[in-house]
Design an enzyme around this catalytic site. Structure first.
Site, PDB file in Angstrom:
ATOM      1  N   SER A 107     -38.878  29.410  19.599  1.00 52.18           N
ATOM      2  CA  SER A 107     -38.652  30.536  18.700  1.00 52.18           C
ATOM      3  C   SER A 107     -40.064  30.637  18.233  1.00 52.18           C
ATOM      4  O   SER A 107     -40.625  31.360  17.782  1.00 52.18           O
ATOM      5  CB  SER A 107     -37.503  31.189  17.494  1.00 52.18           C
ATOM      6  OG  SER A 107     -36.959  30.103  16.893  1.00 52.18           O
ATOM      7  N   LYS A 126     -43.675  29.818   9.505  1.00 52.26           N
ATOM      8  CA  LYS A 126     -43.022  30.639  10.611  1.00 52.26           C
ATOM      9  C   LYS A 126     -42.552  31.931  10.115  1.00 52.26           C
ATOM     10  O   LYS A 126     -41.989  32.269   9.061  1.00 52.26           O
ATOM     11  CB  LYS A 126     -41.413  30.173  11.326  1.00 52.26           C
ATOM     12  CG  LYS A 126     -40.658  31.258  12.453  1.00 52.26           C
ATOM     13  CD  LYS A 126     -39.498  30.265  13.198  1.00 52.26           C
ATOM     14  CE  LYS A 126     -39.205  30.418  13.905  1.00 52.26           C
ATOM     15  NZ  LYS A 126     -38.410  29.413  14.731  1.00 52.26           N
ATOM     16  N   SER A 158     -36.470  24.783  18.398  1.00 51.52           N
ATOM     17  CA  SER A 158     -37.354  25.637  18.224  1.00 51.52           C
ATOM     18  C   SER A 158     -38.417  25.329  17.438  1.00 51.52           C
ATOM     19  O   SER A 158     -39.791  25.540  17.567  1.00 51.52           O
ATOM     20  CB  SER A 158     -36.804  27.018  17.144  1.00 51.52           C
ATOM     21  OG  SER A 158     -35.878  27.928  17.981  1.00 51.52           O
TER      22      SER A 158
END
Lengths: 405, 51
Positions: free
Chosen positions: A124, A48, A148
């Protein structure tokens, strides 16, 4: 060895899901040429876009940070994975500053769900989940503050793990909410998940013995689950258990997140509010305005909630609940139906994950074997009982109840 | 938590040193409403627990 990396680079370059924000081809080829040993030798992975990578700015999903000072060193977990021979091939898309459950990013675009390109991947850490689900990489890292990792794992049909608080180091990870931040892996097999977790945490899990006592979380967790989520939970043999504070715990997590996130960004908002993704900016500003009395009451609730969960984990080894209330919503629909009400998808896809985040315990989201769109189940345990959790899930995977399609 | 008003929002923003851009106002208001709903859930639970 380098073949796997070349294959992953090619797949990432041709990706149709907007999973990647940067592809690090030169660095990956250099590392692949020298990384020949270790438990993850030659395994390509992605992270990420909030993990530090030496020599690159850490964007945290914000366009403004493309010009940030380059990181001086890799995040600790990246160093650990590379030390075991894994090869970093790129960074993945996310909600700006990790504040959202959708991976709808005003600057870097929306990540598409590999199971249906018209649907959200969740967030996310949606880019990481989509990259694994699409088979671009076998391993990707995300962060999980309120869900997330578990939300996109559920919507994309892959394994995802939120480790216990303070179990896996956060050095070199862009912060969001210090009371709740964790980092963990996404994979397509439980064996890879366990291996990645062991390397990231620096622990080796023993084989556990005994039959675990399983509880299925009811009331709040059932009331806020749609038909697919309820059917997934029903497939697990478990005793019903009501954690009476779950509703309030979810609200406490929401408030603590808003307050700490707002406080973290306040100085930047003062000088450049209009550079933020508007949806994230307005949430952060509201959080910064939260009265301190409300924040402190949420912290008080958190202490009581952790005591209630700890007591439950003396009676049961593993707690089960759906990871998301619904399967992946359509991108064009900004809302989902929960408990007969129409609510924002961006704020509510994590409704079932947030209480377990606040408890600070390790949770694995397992993809349920089913037809149609995927959905995941959360399996939570007490910190230190991860070996038992992995062994129990291996039994469910072998029995065909959970596992990637 | 009391229902926020425009004046109170502007006042709070000023106290924080934040010059609230007009474009942010509707979104901030909506998010403050959402936070107020969560604060009420918390208050209701704690009130019942303390009773």
């Amino acid at each position: 060895m380098t073949g796997l990396v070349e294959q992953a680079l090619s797949a990432a370059q041709n990706d149709r899901h907007n999973a990647f924000t940067r592809i690090l081809a030169d660095q990956a080829r250099r590392d692949a040429a020298t990384s020949k040993t270790g438990r993850l030798a030659g395994m390509p992975f992605a992270v990420k876009d909030l993990f530090d990578i030496a020599g690159l700015p850490t964007t945290a999903g914000a366009r403004k940070r493309l010009d940030a000072m380059p990181a001086k060193a890799d995040a600790t977990v990246i160093t650990r994975l590379k030390a075991e021979g894994a090869v970093l091939i790129g960074t993945t898309n996310m909600d700006e500053y990790a504040y959202g459950f959708a991976t709808v990013n005003a600057h870097f675009g929306t990540t598409l769900n590999p199971h249906d390109l018209d649907r959200l991947a969740g967030g996310s850490s949606g880019g990481s989940a989509a990259a694994v689900a699409a088979g671009l990489v076998p391993l990707a890292l995300g962060s999980d503050t309120n869900g997330s990792i578990r939300v996109p794992a559920s919507l994309c049909g892959v394994w995802g793990m939120r480790p216990a608080m303070d179990d896996v180091p956060l050095e070199g990870v862009f912060p969001f909410v210090h009371a709740l931040d964790t980092v963990g892996p996404f994979t397509r097999s439980l064996a890879d998940l366990k291996l990645a977790y062991e390397v990231m945490s620096g622990r080796v899990l023993a084989t556990a013995s005994g039959t675990p006592r399983i509880a299925r979380l009811t009331v709040f967790f059932a009331r806020n689950a749609g038909p697919d989520a309820l059917a997934a939970v029903a497939a697990i043999e478990a005793e019903p258990l009501d954690l009476s504070m779950a509703d309030a715990a979810r609200s406490a997590a929401f408030l603590i997140t808003a307050a700490q996130g707002g406080a973290l960004h306040l100085n930047t908002l003062k000088c450049s509010a209009m550079d933020y993704d508007p949806a994230v900016r307005d949430r952060l500003i509201a959080g910064a305005m939260l009265p301190s009395a409300t924040y402190l009451r949420a912290q008080d609730l958190a202490v009581r909630w952790r005591a209630q969960v700890a007591e439950a984990l003396e009676r049961y080894d593993i707690l089960v609940a759906a990871s998301t209330p619904v399967t992946a919503p359509r991108i064009e629909d900004s809302t989902i139906e929960i408990s007969g009400q129409t609510v924002s998808a961006r704020a509510n896809l994590g409704i079932l994950a947030q209480p377990l985040s606040l408890a600070g315990i390790p949770v694995i989201s397992a993809p349920v074997r089913k037809t149609g769109l995927p959905i995941g189940l959360q399996f939570a345990t007490a910190p230190g009982r991860e070996a038992l959790l992995f062994d129990y899930l291996a039994g469910l995977e072998a029995g065909g109840i959970v596992g990637c399609a | 938590m009391q229902e926020p008003t425009h004046d109170r929002i502007a006042e709070t923003a000023r106290a924080l040193g934040l010059d609230l851009p007009e474009a942010c106002r509707p979104g901030v208001l909506a998010n403050l409403d959402l936070l107020a709903q969560h604060a009420k859930v918390l208050d209701d639970y704690l009130a019942g627990d303390d009773a």
